[in-house]
Structures are given as C-alpha cells and as structure tokens.
Enzyme design. Structure first.
Site, PDB file in Angstrom:
ATOM      1  N   HIS A 126       0.798  -1.129  -0.048  1.00 43.71           N
ATOM      2  CA  HIS A 126       0.084   0.047  -0.057  1.00 43.71           C
ATOM      3  C   HIS A 126       0.985   1.330  -0.158  1.00 43.71           C
ATOM      4  O   HIS A 126       0.179   2.439  -0.025  1.00 43.71           O
ATOM      5  CB  HIS A 126      -0.959  -0.132   1.272  1.00 43.71           C
ATOM      6  CG  HIS A 126      -2.027  -1.042   1.120  1.00 43.71           C
ATOM      7  ND1 HIS A 126      -2.711  -1.380   0.046  1.00 43.71           N
ATOM      8  CD2 HIS A 126      -2.212  -1.861   2.118  1.00 43.71           C
ATOM      9  CE1 HIS A 126      -3.739  -2.235   0.364  1.00 43.71           C
ATOM     10  NE2 HIS A 126      -3.487  -2.508   1.472  1.00 43.71           N
ATOM     11  N   ASP A 244      -4.643 -12.723   3.614  1.00 42.03           N
ATOM     12  CA  ASP A 244      -5.995 -12.132   4.199  1.00 42.03           C
ATOM     13  C   ASP A 244      -7.253 -12.577   3.282  1.00 42.03           C
ATOM     14  O   ASP A 244      -8.379 -12.164   3.771  1.00 42.03           O
ATOM     15  CB  ASP A 244      -5.824 -10.921   4.720  1.00 42.03           C
ATOM     16  CG  ASP A 244      -5.053  -9.700   3.470  1.00 42.03           C
ATOM     17  OD1 ASP A 244      -4.886 -10.385   2.413  1.00 42.03           O
ATOM     18  OD2 ASP A 244      -4.850  -8.668   3.629  1.00 42.03           O
TER      19      ASP A 244
END
Length: 311
Positions: A126, A244
């Site tokens: 990110h 995830d």
C-alpha cells in the site's frame, strides 16, 4: 538448490499498539508453524539487511525518506494515517523488509537459492511513492523489481499480488513501466477502494466480489493473469503474498483456504520455470487470523519446495 527464508528480529519490534491487526505475533505464528512442522529446517535462513537509501530511492523520492525519518519518534508512537503508526523501531523494521526483498533478488540471481520467502513486516504494497498508508511504509516488492532491472541486468520482471486488498502502492510505483507486469487480485469494494478505474497497459487489476471462493479465484487467475504472464515471459517472478483472502480473516470477506494459496503459488512457480530459471521471490503482505496465516504461509512454502523438486 534451496528455498531462502529471509527475516530479522527487528521486524518484531515494530508495534502499532494493542489490538492492531498488523502485530508482531503474525511473524511469531508463521515461525512457530514452520518450526513445528519441520519445514523451517529445510529452508536456508538469512538475516534481512537494512535497505540502503539508494535502494529505497528506486521507489521513493528523497523528500519522502526525509519525511519518514523526521516522523520516527524517539519514544511512544506517531500516526502516519488512521491505520498506520510508527514506533521507535518501525523505520528499521521497514528497512529490513525492503532489504529482505533486495537480498532475495541477489540470492536468486546469484544462484544461491531457487526461490525466496521474506517473512517480514511491516508489509509494503500500500505504500505509494510519497505516501505511507495501510500499515505500509516502503514499497518493498516494487523496490525489488526495480533493483533487479536497474542493478542486476534483467529486462522483464512480473509482480503478482494475491492479497485481499488492492496493491495500490505497488501500482503507483510501477504503472507505465513496461519492463514490469503487475497483476493484482483483490476484493472490491474494500480498502483502499482502488484498482477499478483505467489502468496502465502493464497493470492487470482483477477485482473480486465479497464471498469469492477458491473456484472463482482460480478461474480469474487462470483466464486473465496466467496468459498475460506467459506472453510477458518474465525473467523473475515476484509475489506480494497476502493471505488475508482466507475465509477466516477478520479484515475482509473472501473465502479462500490454504489450498488455494498453494495452487496459485504452484502456477507462478510453473511460469517461473518456463521463463525465469525457476526464480520466485515472495514477500509477506496481509493475513490477520494467526492460525489461518500460519497455515497459508506453510502451504505457500510447501508449494515452492515442491516446484523446486520438479524436473
């Protein structure tokens, strides 16, 4: 040949506070699972070095590095955004995470390992060129790609990101660089709410709905990602390995299981065998249910080991 396992104790010292999902226990869970299973003993263990400023500048301007340095607290913690904090050890941990990826490139291209897994934190996908966000400080996998191209003489590098969140930071760094093919699978809508608009020709964004299971995930990878990889014929395959998308993860809503991560790893290793001398380097991104994370990381590494034994 062997599989390199790259980590460092500094990565355990980065701590964003009680209750934060991106916690030191993530690495401890992976390490304990690998040790208990006997898998760790089959890996070539390396200590992650600190990435140099020159390596970090492959993806981030000097002004950003100075800003992060100025934000690093002597005590306590400092918020970079609503989700991302620095404590006195965070900068060193992030440098280790980026340094691990660079070391992995050197090990693979030097013939000292056939594949590498960077068990590091904070994650990186990110982190944009000039912005820390989403638990991430440095765009580690993009740094590795650019290092391989700029300093190790490669012509084509692929990055595949199978985290449940879009790799917006990686895209921000590599979009438009035709030497890099970037493919990101992710749940949408979900943080960081990106990846669905027009993309550069070298970017393949594959948004998936909440509830997406292994069959849907595999079909998208098989039909939209793997053909582009084959045509691109990368000389090195880099992986942002986020676990995830597992059905047990508390931060998202996809429904993958460990076998799905094993499958996608095997597909990427197969492509690496065809065009990259088998070279695969992966770096840990997300995964916040500790048991699911540990199981998935084990499945990922076992798939790399199986590919390494293949004729």
């Amino acid at each position: 040949m062997t599989i390199a396992y790259i980590s460092h104790p500094d990565c355990l010292l980065h701590d964003m506070g009680d209750g934060h999902p991106e916690q030191p226990a993530r690495l401890r869970a992976i390490h304990a699972r690998l040790e208990q299973s006997g898998l760790l003993a089959r890996l070539q263990q390396h200590a992650a070095p600190l990435a140099t400023d020159a390596q970090l500048r492959l993806a981030h301007p000097e002004s950003y590095l100075r800003r992060l340095q100025a934000s690093s607290p002597a005590t306590g913690s400092y918020p970079l955004d609503a989700d991302t904090r620095m404590n006195p050890h965070s900068l060193a941990a992030a440098r280790r995470a980026a340094g691990a990826a660079v070391l992995g490139v050197d090990l693979l291209l030097g013939g000292e390992a056939s594949a590498a897994f960077c068990a590091v934190r904070p994650p990186g996908h990110h982190a944009e060129r000039q912005r820390a966000m989403g638990f991430c400080l440095f765009s580690s996998i993009a740094i590795a790609a650019l290092y391989a191209l700029e300093h190790r003489g490669l012509q084509r590098v692929a990055i595949v990101d199978f985290d449940v969140h879009h790799g917006n930071g990686t895209e921000d760094v590599v979009a438009g660089d035709e030497r890099i093919l970037f493919c990101s699978t992710f749940q949408h809508p979900l943080y960081p709410y990106s990846g669905t608009g027009p993309a550069a020709p070298n970017v393949i964004n594959l948004p998936l709905p909440a509830g997406c299971d292994g069959a849907q995930f595999r079909a998208v990878v098989r039909e939209q990602c793997l053909p582009r990889l084959r045509a691109f014929a990368p000389e090195l395959v880099l992986v942002s390995a986020g676990f995830d998308a597992h059905r047990a993860d508390p931060l998202a809503g996809m429904a993958l299981v460990a076998e799905d991560f094993s499958w996608v790893t095997a597909q990427l290793a197969e492509q690496a065998a065809l065009s990259a001398g088998g070279r695969v380097l992966s770096s840990l991104e997300g995964g916040y249910d500790l048991a699911a994370l540990a199981e998935s990381a084990q499945a990922h590494l076992e798939a790399l080991l199986a590919a390494d034994r293949s004729p």
